[in-house]
Design a protein around this motif. Sequence first.
Motif: not given
Length: 430
Positions: A2, A21-22, A24-26, A228
């Motif tokens: 990120p 954050r990574e 969360e993105e994954l 989500t």
Amino acid sequence: MPSAKLKTAGWSRTEFGRIAREVEELTGIVFPANRIASSEAGMLRAMSKLGITSPVTLELAVSKPGPARDALMAELTIGESYFFREPAQLRFFAEDLLAEWSASWPAERRLRVLSAGCAGGQEPYSIAIALREKNWARPHTIVGTDLSESRLALAREATFSKWSLRTMPEDRIRRWFRRDGVKYTLDKGVARDVEFMPMNLAAAFPPHLGMQDAIFCRNVLIYFDIPTIKQIADRLLAALSPDGWLFLGASDPHIADLTSCEAVVLPGATAYRRCSEPLSGYTLRNVPLTLIEPVSEPGIDTDSFIARDDGAEEIYADDMPSASAQASLAGTPTTVVEDPSRLAAQSIRSLANQGALDQAGRELSASLEKYPESAELHLLESILQAEAGRWNEAERAARRALYLDRTLTLAHVALGDALGRKGDKHGARR
């Protein structure tokens, strides 16, 4: 990786913020302000297990699939479970649904059950035991999935501590487990009844997991934000057979106001079914509830506190280790002081998980009097009141939690759910 421009406010190290954050993105897992401390503790535990001393090194290690990322995911989500958890749902499955399906299904139809977020396998193995105890002789498939490969590896070993069997009577343990010192190994036939596979709930479901007759996804949705949660709920419902059932956990948000489904209130539990059109109401049954202890708070008039008759489960998913453990993992000699209200909440959750509802109610009552400014305790009360169908009380408790902490995501969910159940759809949407 990120962008460095992403917000990392609240984290002790910017690397921790970027790692979050990574993740969360994954995976879709979110990290609200009230979970930052426990999430950092999880990252420190992962570093300790991996032999990593720098958050910079951890950030690099988890930027690609592999053991480091898996170790991190195992530490950021609750992996502790036990056999026959949330027994009201399992009783309904074993005593009502199996009998109904046995009488109405054609002989060749295969029973398909999915346990999503199965941790160490206790839940799907409980289902397998239930099938054997009910002499289910028809073809069946039980699949357990989890985000963590390491947890799935432990699940396949089918060896557990006595703590995982804590709600099972001794005769049941002797029937299905072989004791070897402090370990208990599951009957090989039962173990063979379950297959395990990795699955990310925030990603598309594998096609072969469609047409499930029962899906158990309990105390998993608590990790996600509302968009989500809706996305995952839609996928779970779409994966059901037309007459299938979805079982969520006590601490999961009610999804009937988020997506088109039928919420069915069972004795001591709630379940969901598919429907083609949004329903205007809920299917209600007579729910036996246990009066355990009044909850009193200075200046606030509350009625008696009522909990489910089978015990509440994982009321709030924080699973934060002691502050002293965090300091030890970090390698920093420091003096830390535990938050007494958080310790009280952990004690109450533990009592409820063990079915000691009378004592849990007394502790909650006393704790609310002692720590009236604890948003976590008020949220815990709101969730329990909602499980009992006491929507006025659930609304009041959720509002108190939000007055104290507007960032508490689950309190917003609890308030919206309570308003929706009372018929205030505009307030619930807002």
